[in-house]
Design a protein around this motif. Sequence first.
Motif, mmCIF file in Angstrom:
data_model
loop_
_atom_site.group_PDB
_atom_site.id
_atom_site.type_symbol
_atom_site.label_atom_id
_atom_site.label_comp_id
_atom_site.label_asym_id
_atom_site.label_seq_id
_atom_site.Cartn_x
_atom_site.Cartn_y
_atom_site.Cartn_z
ATOM 1 N N SER A 15 0.864 -1.162 0.000
ATOM 2 C CA SER A 15 0.000 0.000 0.000
ATOM 3 C C SER A 15 0.910 1.224 0.000
ATOM 4 O O SER A 15 1.785 1.340 0.857
ATOM 5 N N MET A 16 0.720 2.117 -0.956
ATOM 6 C CA MET A 16 1.604 3.275 -1.079
ATOM 7 C C MET A 16 0.808 4.553 -1.225
ATOM 8 O O MET A 16 -0.293 4.554 -1.766
ATOM 9 N N LYS A 17 1.424 5.641 -0.781
ATOM 10 C CA LYS A 17 0.855 6.963 -0.977
ATOM 11 C C LYS A 17 1.189 7.412 -2.398
ATOM 12 O O LYS A 17 2.129 6.895 -3.011
ATOM 13 N N PRO A 18 0.438 8.381 -2.946
ATOM 14 C CA PRO A 18 0.677 8.815 -4.337
ATOM 15 C C PRO A 18 2.116 9.244 -4.620
ATOM 16 O O PRO A 18 2.665 8.929 -5.674
ATOM 17 N N LYS A 19 2.739 9.925 -3.685
ATOM 18 C CA LYS A 19 4.126 10.361 -3.887
ATOM 19 C C LYS A 19 5.062 9.152 -4.003
ATOM 20 O O LYS A 19 5.960 9.125 -4.844
ATOM 21 N N GLY A 20 4.835 8.137 -3.187
ATOM 22 C CA GLY A 20 5.639 6.922 -3.242
ATOM 23 C C GLY A 20 5.410 6.141 -4.524
ATOM 24 O O GLY A 20 6.341 5.564 -5.087
ATOM 25 N N VAL A 21 4.165 6.118 -4.993
ATOM 26 C CA VAL A 21 3.841 5.427 -6.246
ATOM 27 C C VAL A 21 4.549 6.111 -7.407
ATOM 28 O O VAL A 21 5.130 5.446 -8.270
ATOM 29 N N ARG A 22 4.513 7.427 -7.429
ATOM 30 C CA ARG A 22 5.173 8.182 -8.493
ATOM 31 C C ARG A 22 6.677 7.896 -8.495
ATOM 32 O O ARG A 22 7.273 7.637 -9.534
ATOM 33 N N ARG A 23 7.292 7.915 -7.316
ATOM 34 C CA ARG A 23 8.721 7.647 -7.200
ATOM 35 C C ARG A 23 9.036 6.209 -7.626
ATOM 36 O O ARG A 23 10.000 5.961 -8.336
ATOM 37 N N CYS A 24 8.200 5.266 -7.217
ATOM 38 C CA CYS A 24 8.379 3.866 -7.595
ATOM 39 C C CYS A 24 8.308 3.703 -9.109
ATOM 40 O O CYS A 24 9.133 3.016 -9.712
ATOM 41 N N PHE A 25 7.323 4.353 -9.736
ATOM 42 C CA PHE A 25 7.174 4.257 -11.184
ATOM 43 C C PHE A 25 8.433 4.755 -11.891
ATOM 44 O O PHE A 25 8.974 4.083 -12.771
ATOM 45 N N TYR A 26 8.915 5.925 -11.516
ATOM 46 C CA TYR A 26 10.099 6.471 -12.176
ATOM 47 C C TYR A 26 11.353 5.654 -11.872
ATOM 48 O O TYR A 26 12.213 5.503 -12.741
ATOM 49 N N ASN A 27 11.459 5.113 -10.669
ATOM 50 C CA ASN A 27 12.593 4.249 -10.348
ATOM 51 C C ASN A 27 12.585 2.975 -11.187
ATOM 52 O O ASN A 27 13.618 2.562 -11.720
ATOM 53 N N VAL A 28 11.420 2.355 -11.304
ATOM 54 C CA VAL A 28 11.309 1.122 -12.092
ATOM 55 C C VAL A 28 11.576 1.414 -13.562
ATOM 56 O O VAL A 28 12.332 0.690 -14.225
ATOM 57 N N TYR A 29 10.988 2.495 -14.078
ATOM 58 C CA TYR A 29 11.198 2.851 -15.473
ATOM 59 C C TYR A 29 12.680 3.123 -15.748
ATOM 60 O O TYR A 29 13.241 2.635 -16.725
ATOM 61 N N SER A 30 13.319 3.886 -14.879
ATOM 62 C CA SER A 30 14.749 4.200 -15.051
ATOM 63 C C SER A 30 15.597 2.946 -14.966
ATOM 64 O O SER A 30 16.553 2.776 -15.732
ATOM 65 N N PHE A 31 15.266 2.064 -14.040
ATOM 66 C CA PHE A 31 16.024 0.820 -13.908
ATOM 67 C C PHE A 31 15.937 0.003 -15.188
ATOM 68 O O PHE A 31 16.944 -0.493 -15.695
ATOM 69 N N LEU A 32 14.722 -0.139 -15.718
ATOM 70 C CA LEU A 32 14.561 -0.906 -16.955
ATOM 71 C C LEU A 32 15.283 -0.225 -18.114
ATOM 72 O O LEU A 32 15.902 -0.895 -18.943
ATOM 73 N N LEU A 33 15.218 1.083 -18.163
ATOM 74 C CA LEU A 33 15.863 1.832 -19.236
ATOM 75 C C LEU A 33 17.372 1.626 -19.243
ATOM 76 O O LEU A 33 17.966 1.355 -20.285
ATOM 77 N N TYR A 34 17.996 1.724 -18.083
ATOM 78 C CA TYR A 34 19.454 1.681 -18.018
ATOM 79 C C TYR A 34 20.043 0.291 -17.782
ATOM 80 O O TYR A 34 21.183 0.038 -18.156
ATOM 81 N N HIS A 35 19.282 -0.613 -17.159
ATOM 82 C CA HIS A 35 19.851 -1.904 -16.778
ATOM 83 C C HIS A 35 19.227 -3.112 -17.466
ATOM 84 O O HIS A 35 19.807 -4.195 -17.417
ATOM 85 N N ASP A 36 18.064 -2.937 -18.056
ATOM 86 C CA ASP A 36 17.409 -4.072 -18.720
ATOM 87 C C ASP A 36 16.601 -3.575 -19.920
ATOM 88 O O ASP A 36 15.369 -3.603 -19.918
ATOM 89 N N PRO A 37 17.301 -3.108 -20.966
ATOM 90 C CA PRO A 37 16.581 -2.574 -22.127
ATOM 91 C C PRO A 37 15.685 -3.606 -22.809
ATOM 92 O O PRO A 37 14.661 -3.242 -23.379
ATOM 93 N N LYS A 38 16.035 -4.878 -22.709
ATOM 94 C CA LYS A 38 15.190 -5.918 -23.314
ATOM 95 C C LYS A 38 13.809 -5.914 -22.650
ATOM 96 O O LYS A 38 12.790 -5.992 -23.341
ATOM 97 N N ALA A 39 13.768 -5.812 -21.341
ATOM 98 C CA ALA A 39 12.496 -5.744 -20.623
ATOM 99 C C ALA A 39 11.742 -4.460 -20.965
ATOM 100 O O ALA A 39 10.523 -4.462 -21.075
ATOM 101 N N LEU A 40 12.477 -3.371 -21.141
ATOM 102 C CA LEU A 40 11.844 -2.111 -21.525
ATOM 103 C C LEU A 40 11.157 -2.241 -22.883
ATOM 104 O O LEU A 40 10.016 -1.801 -23.056
#
Length: 89
Positions: A15-40
């Motif tokens: 269960s997350m607050k909106p600010k945490g969800v936003r941060r999680c989304f950008y963290n996951v997106y950035s991780f996939l972008l830089y560390h797992d482009p195949k998954a992206l």
Amino acid sequence: MRNKAKAVQEVLGYSMKPKGVRRCFYNVYSFLLYHDPKALFQMLDYRESLPEQDKPRESYFVFRYMLQLLKKRHPYHVTTLCSGAQEAK
């Protein structure tokens, strides 16, 4: 943000607050972008394959898919990338 919070709840059980969800989304997106482009690219293909009637809830479906990919391919990074989350009661 409710759609993304629902995706976190369903996939991770957090269960997350909106600010945490936003941060999680950008963290996951950035991780996939830089560390797992195949998954992206898998996520982008998934996004393109969504039917037209699901477009209004696209953010939910895409983020849920991103979390599933992350959980499957990099399970140890989930808690780090989505820090600030609390288990749902």
